[in-house]
Design a protein around this motif. Sequence first.
Motif, mmCIF file in Angstrom:
data_model
loop_
_atom_site.group_PDB
_atom_site.id
_atom_site.type_symbol
_atom_site.label_atom_id
_atom_site.label_comp_id
_atom_site.label_asym_id
_atom_site.label_seq_id
_atom_site.Cartn_x
_atom_site.Cartn_y
_atom_site.Cartn_z
ATOM 1 N N TYR A 107 3.354 5.913 7.348
ATOM 2 C CA TYR A 107 4.132 5.047 8.246
ATOM 3 C C TYR A 107 4.735 3.961 7.360
ATOM 4 C CZ TYR A 107 4.799 2.511 12.754
ATOM 5 O OH TYR A 107 5.294 1.880 13.868
ATOM 6 N N LYS A 122 0.835 -1.215 0.000
ATOM 7 C CA LYS A 122 0.000 0.000 0.000
ATOM 8 C C LYS A 122 0.866 1.260 0.000
ATOM 9 C CE LYS A 122 -2.153 -0.959 3.865
ATOM 10 N NZ LYS A 122 -1.439 -2.213 4.103
ATOM 11 N N THR A 123 1.789 1.320 0.959
ATOM 12 C CA THR A 123 2.603 2.532 1.108
ATOM 13 C C THR A 123 3.537 2.702 -0.086
ATOM 14 O OG1 THR A 123 2.490 2.319 3.498
ATOM 15 C CG2 THR A 123 4.234 3.727 2.629
ATOM 16 N N ARG A 126 10.600 1.076 10.686
ATOM 17 C CA ARG A 126 9.581 1.984 10.156
ATOM 18 C C ARG A 126 10.038 3.431 10.179
ATOM 19 N NH1 ARG A 126 4.152 0.149 8.579
ATOM 20 N NH2 ARG A 126 4.035 -1.961 9.346
ATOM 21 N N ASP A 168 -1.530 6.703 2.567
ATOM 22 C CA ASP A 168 -0.847 5.414 2.389
ATOM 23 C C ASP A 168 -1.481 4.251 3.138
ATOM 24 O OD1 ASP A 168 0.045 5.993 5.038
ATOM 25 O OD2 ASP A 168 1.791 4.710 4.679
ATOM 26 N N ASP A 169 -2.531 4.489 3.947
ATOM 27 C CA ASP A 169 -2.980 3.364 4.782
ATOM 28 C C ASP A 169 -4.453 3.347 5.194
ATOM 29 O OD1 ASP A 169 -2.128 0.964 6.145
ATOM 30 O OD2 ASP A 169 -2.331 2.039 8.025
HETATM 31 MN MN LIG Z 1 1.810 0.871 4.934
#
Ligand SMILES: [Mn+2]
Length: 602
Positions: free
Chosen positions: A342, A310-311, A390, A324-325
């Motif tokens: 993130y 996704k990101t 992260r 992004d989430d």
């Molecule tokens: Mn993500």
Amino acid sequence: MKDPVARTASPYTDPSVKGPRSKLLASGRSLAVNMLVNSVNKTGLHPGGVVPHHEHTELEEELHEKAHIDYDRVAIVSVDRADRNLRQIPNPSVPALYEDALVYETGTAITSSGALSAYSGKKTGRSPSDKRIVKEPTSESDIWWGPVNKPMAPEVWKINRERAVDYLNTRNRIYVVDGYAGWDEKYRIKVRVVCARAYHALFMRNMLIRPPREELEHFHPDYTIYNAGSFPANRYTEGMTSGTSVAINFAEKEMVILGTEYAGEMKKGIFTVMFYEGPIKHNILTLHSSANEGKNGDVTLFFGLSGTGKTTLSADPNRALIGDDEHCWSDRGVFNIEGGCYAKTIGLSAEKEPDIFNAIRFGSVLENVIFDQDTREVDYDDATLTENTRCAYPIEYISNAKIPCISNNHPSNIILLTCDARGVLPPISKLNRAQTMFHFISGYTSKMAGTEDGVLEPQATFSSCFAQPFLALHPMRYAKMLADKIQEHNANAWLLNTGWVGAGFSQGGKRCPLKYTRAILDAIHSGELAKVEYENYEVFNLQVPKSCPGVPSELLNPKTAWTAGADSFDREVRKLGTLFLENFKKYESEATEDVIKAGPVI
Ligand SMILES: [Mn+2]
Ligand SMILES: Nc1ncnc2c1ncn2[C@@H]1O[C@H](COP(=O)(O)OP(=O)(O)O)[C@@H](O)[C@H]1O
Ligand SMILES: C=C(OP(=O)(O)O)C(=O)O
């Protein structure tokens, strides 16, 4: 004089607490070595908790004593912002948070690109088995009770809440961060975070939407998070199965965190609140997806579980990033819930992922990475502490972010991401309506090591709506809303496997190179992929393209791509097909006939 705030309960954040980490730090070895040894030698820690039991009894007694002397402080945190000997720091600036993190949190440092590097201690991923929802009359009949949402009795909630508040009140410094969740003003919620670590405060400052200064002055939160993550839950409290507890109370509109310092719990807690409030209060659909927008305003949603892309894939130089989430799809379009991203940083490189790489700068929070003590260069390939390294950064650090993060257009493309470690699902298939619903309800991926505690190698998992750990209501409720929206807005849907090609993880195959996945997305967005010839992929009955610009054609059909022998291919296809069918049984009574039939046929 040593600031008493340093007396936190965790050996990871406090050298004065006896534990493996403090001994190593005292020995003056480099951080990387300390971390390495520490990650291997965690034997001093109680298996279920953050703090060894013999260490916290003494501390607890002290805390209780304090709590009794000054009991009304409980109210200070929850109601009154006045400063009564206690330094509450409301909405601190980024530099101030840096200074505090560097002074009071052992191991925290500034890296060469200017980001703040912090450590979350023993927990380096979410703890889904320690998540609880308080069982109370206002939400009880709506909640999807079961392994995801385990009930917590109101009495236990009170005990944990008071424990968290007491702990926070014994800190010399606590941080209050206020922000919004949801870019659409009509639907947003006001969130307050009360926490003991500057790292957590900066994380949530990045991840929530930052209100203008004047809106902070009279900020009345809808939801409050008490993050006392460096202090454990009491394992003898009824219903506690470990020293970690992440609890949400929808009636009180509060969340309490004990015994985990993994910052992602906070953002995913708010996500669960949105999964509850979105459909219940506003009839809007909450999505575990990223989103971006093309130059013509066409919106793409990328659904997917952790690690599916996704990101990574939503950060696209040709498209504006919406988020992004976490998103919501309302009758006005799509909006991001968050003010930041993130990103996973394992294996990150400037060449492969320039947007994310360049977002790691002053103000960003790096979590659990290893860096060189002299140069402060981060080694993004180092997974010594966790695979789940992260970085949290404000969304405007992505240069082509769309701010405000909202689109008035309804999605044109719905991409269901999966990371299939078996190499059985095609890199890309076009889905019809029924297949879209089947795969959305199934939510298949291979869980990769990292984001959740205890996952060390790929595990087939089915997580309905690609969001099971965060769902508040029954999955079919969201699925039905999605089906209606796709129908109404006539969106195209695709299943995109960012996982293994040529053979599975266990046959020595490899993950689909990112450049091919990006080429597939480019072909979807340019409209080219819709025009090529398709063939049926047996068992799963998916339509796969025979060609795609920028991608070797033989990779597109797993059968032709397979290099580990026809027998193993047939076996793996059947195995995965069977897992899909078995998993779907639990939804059969609620799904329509065409959706049930859209699954694999064995
Ligand atoms: Mn993500
Ligand atoms: N083909 C691919 N597509 C997407 N991501 C890939 C691919 N190959 C490797 N990756 C890596 O997989 C990870 C995907 O994680 P991420 O984008 O953070 O997923 P999510 O946001 O869905 O949790 C990143 O570390 C990325 O570099
Ligand atoms: C932060 C998370 O999100 P993701 O891995 O989907 O990026 C998570 O699942 O904890």
